[in-house]
Design an enzyme around this catalytic site. Structure first.
Site, PDB file in Angstrom:
ATOM      1  CD1 TRP A 270     127.909  33.120  38.099  1.00  0.00           C
ATOM      2  CD2 TRP A 270     126.420  33.188  39.765  1.00  0.00           C
ATOM      3  NE1 TRP A 270     127.656  34.436  38.397  1.00  0.00           N
ATOM      4  CE2 TRP A 270     126.761  34.503  39.411  1.00  0.00           C
ATOM      5  CE3 TRP A 270     125.499  32.974  40.799  1.00  0.00           C
ATOM      6  CZ2 TRP A 270     126.207  35.618  40.047  1.00  0.00           C
ATOM      7  CZ3 TRP A 270     124.947  34.088  41.438  1.00  0.00           C
ATOM      8  CH2 TRP A 270     125.304  35.384  41.060  1.00  0.00           C
TER       9      TRP A 270
ATOM     10  CE  LYS B 112     124.645  37.980  34.871  1.00  0.00           C
ATOM     11  NZ  LYS B 112     124.683  36.649  35.417  1.00  0.00           N
TER      12      LYS B 112
ATOM     13  CG  ASP C 240     123.505  28.928  35.017  1.00  0.00           C
ATOM     14  OD1 ASP C 240     123.027  29.714  34.167  1.00  0.00           O
ATOM     15  OD2 ASP C 240     123.959  29.316  36.113  1.00  0.00           O
TER      16      ASP C 240
END
Ligand SMILES: *Cc1c(COP(=O)(O)O)cnc(C)c1O
Length: 362
Positions: free
Chosen positions: A101, A193, A169
């Site tokens: 990511w 999440k 992030d």
């Protein structure tokens, strides 16, 4: 309904009381005779929902609304990969790449302007968090990824000694640990999440950072300033999803963020300790203990035995209704994601099964 032991990496488990409140709201929100999905986002009832959620975000982060703004945007965390440089990369951006990511975020920035990776753990398939890094004084911002969902590493400390703005992030550990959020100029998190359903992304931006944005930002949908001016209602926001996030925030507040973190630490300790004492039958892929994620526990059986690992996944599901334990294809092995809403009993049940499986497959 019997709940599966769901160890999914995302979309992931939500608190049962959130599901129950959402079920009611989908059918009839607050006795209005309308579903939350049928209400105008401009109604006073909906305004209350989104404003409360925004205020709760800042309360939990111990940030002042005079200093920070809260947005709920579409497009997932992946859109933020591009939106951040699109709005803020003038001269140069710094990135620390600690996983897929993080690297995707850096790749998007490269499309916008000069992007320098100042530290990376790619050399060892991302199994640690780099400790040595120096941000460029003249960079517009440093971007980090606090929890690496696929590889199971996590920044246990906040970024230190960096003088330029920090953008993080936090998709997979948002409201899972207490952080010194004041150190960050911008934080974003895809909800699916830890904080809600897929389809909404939480964005928190410091007003002083927003002032440093680029002058011309078009298209409108990628313009943070516009979204902030319109109080996150430039267009129809993901109404239902924001409602669910609001319920999760209530649950975190009721539990207390400190207690949520303490539970997460306990759960992770149960699982890692069990593996560290399994005489090498189970091995976490992350060896550096302080870098081990509290959220995503990646591990191997007998140092990486695909047949045994497949058998483990199958038996877990068939015998005990434990789901989503297969590791990400980039790491292999297994992964148990034990987000906020995963109770410690699930982790205890998992280690009990792991013990049985070890005895049966020595
Ligand atoms: C899942 C994840 C993403 C991607 O989120 P989308 O909402 O699917 O775009 C980005 N960063 C991290 C750390 C993630 O865990």
């Amino acid at each position: 309904m019997s709940r599966a032991f769901n160890f999914s990496a995302g979309p992931a488990v939500l608190p049962l009381e959130v599901l129950e409140a959402s079920k009611q709201a989908i059918y009839d929100y607050n006795g209005l005779g309308m579903s939350i999905m049928e209400m105008s986002h401009r109604s006073k009832e909906y305004d209350e929902i989104i404003k409360t959620a925004q205020a709760d975000v800042l309360k939990l982060m111990e940030l002042s609304p005079n200093e920070y703004d809260v947005l709920f945007l579409g497009g997932g965390a992946s859109l933020q990969f591009y939106m951040v440089p699109f709005n803020f990369l003038r001269k140069k951006a710094n990135y620390i790449t600690t996983g897929v990511w993080a690297s995707k975020a850096a790749k998007e920035a490269e499309k916008v302007g000069e992007t320098k990776i100042i530290a990376s753990s790619k050399d060892t398939n991302y199994n640690y968090i780099p400790k040595e890094y120096k941000a460029d004084d003249d960079a517009d911002y440093l971007h980090i990824t606090t929890n690496n969902t696929i590889y199971g590493t996590e920044w246990c400390k906040d970024v230190e000694g960096v003088k330029i703005p920090v953008v993080a992030d936090m998709s997979s550990d948002m409201f899972a640990v207490q952080r010194d959020f004041k150190r960050y100029d911008m934080i974003y998190a895809g909800a699916q999440k830890n904080i809600g359903p897929a389809g909404v992304t939480l964005v928190v931006i410091k007003k002083s950072f927003l002032e440093k944005r680029k002058d011309i930002v078009y298209p409108n949908m990628l313009n943070y300033k516009l979204h902030i001016d319109k109080e996150s209602m430039f267009n129809t926001p993901p109404c239902m999803n924001i409602y669910v996030v609001g319920q999760v925030l209530k649950w975190v507040m009721k539990t207390g963020l400190g207690n949520v973190e303490a539970n997460n630490r306990k759960k992770a300790a149960v699982l890692y300790d069990f593996m560290d004492n399994s005489n090498g039958f189970y091995t976490p892929t992350v060896k550096v203990k302080e870098d081990r994620s509290l959220m995503n526990v990646a591990f191997l059986i007998k140092g990486g035995n695909p047949d045994l690992e497949a058998k483990f996944v199958k038996e877990a599901r068939e015998k005990y209704n434990m789901a989503n334990l297969k590791g990400h294809r980039d790491v292999g092995g297994l992964r148990a994601s034990i987000y906020n809403a995963c109770p410690i009993e699930w982790v205890e049940a998992l280690t009990k099964f792991m013990g049985e499986f070890q005895v049966a497959n020595k």
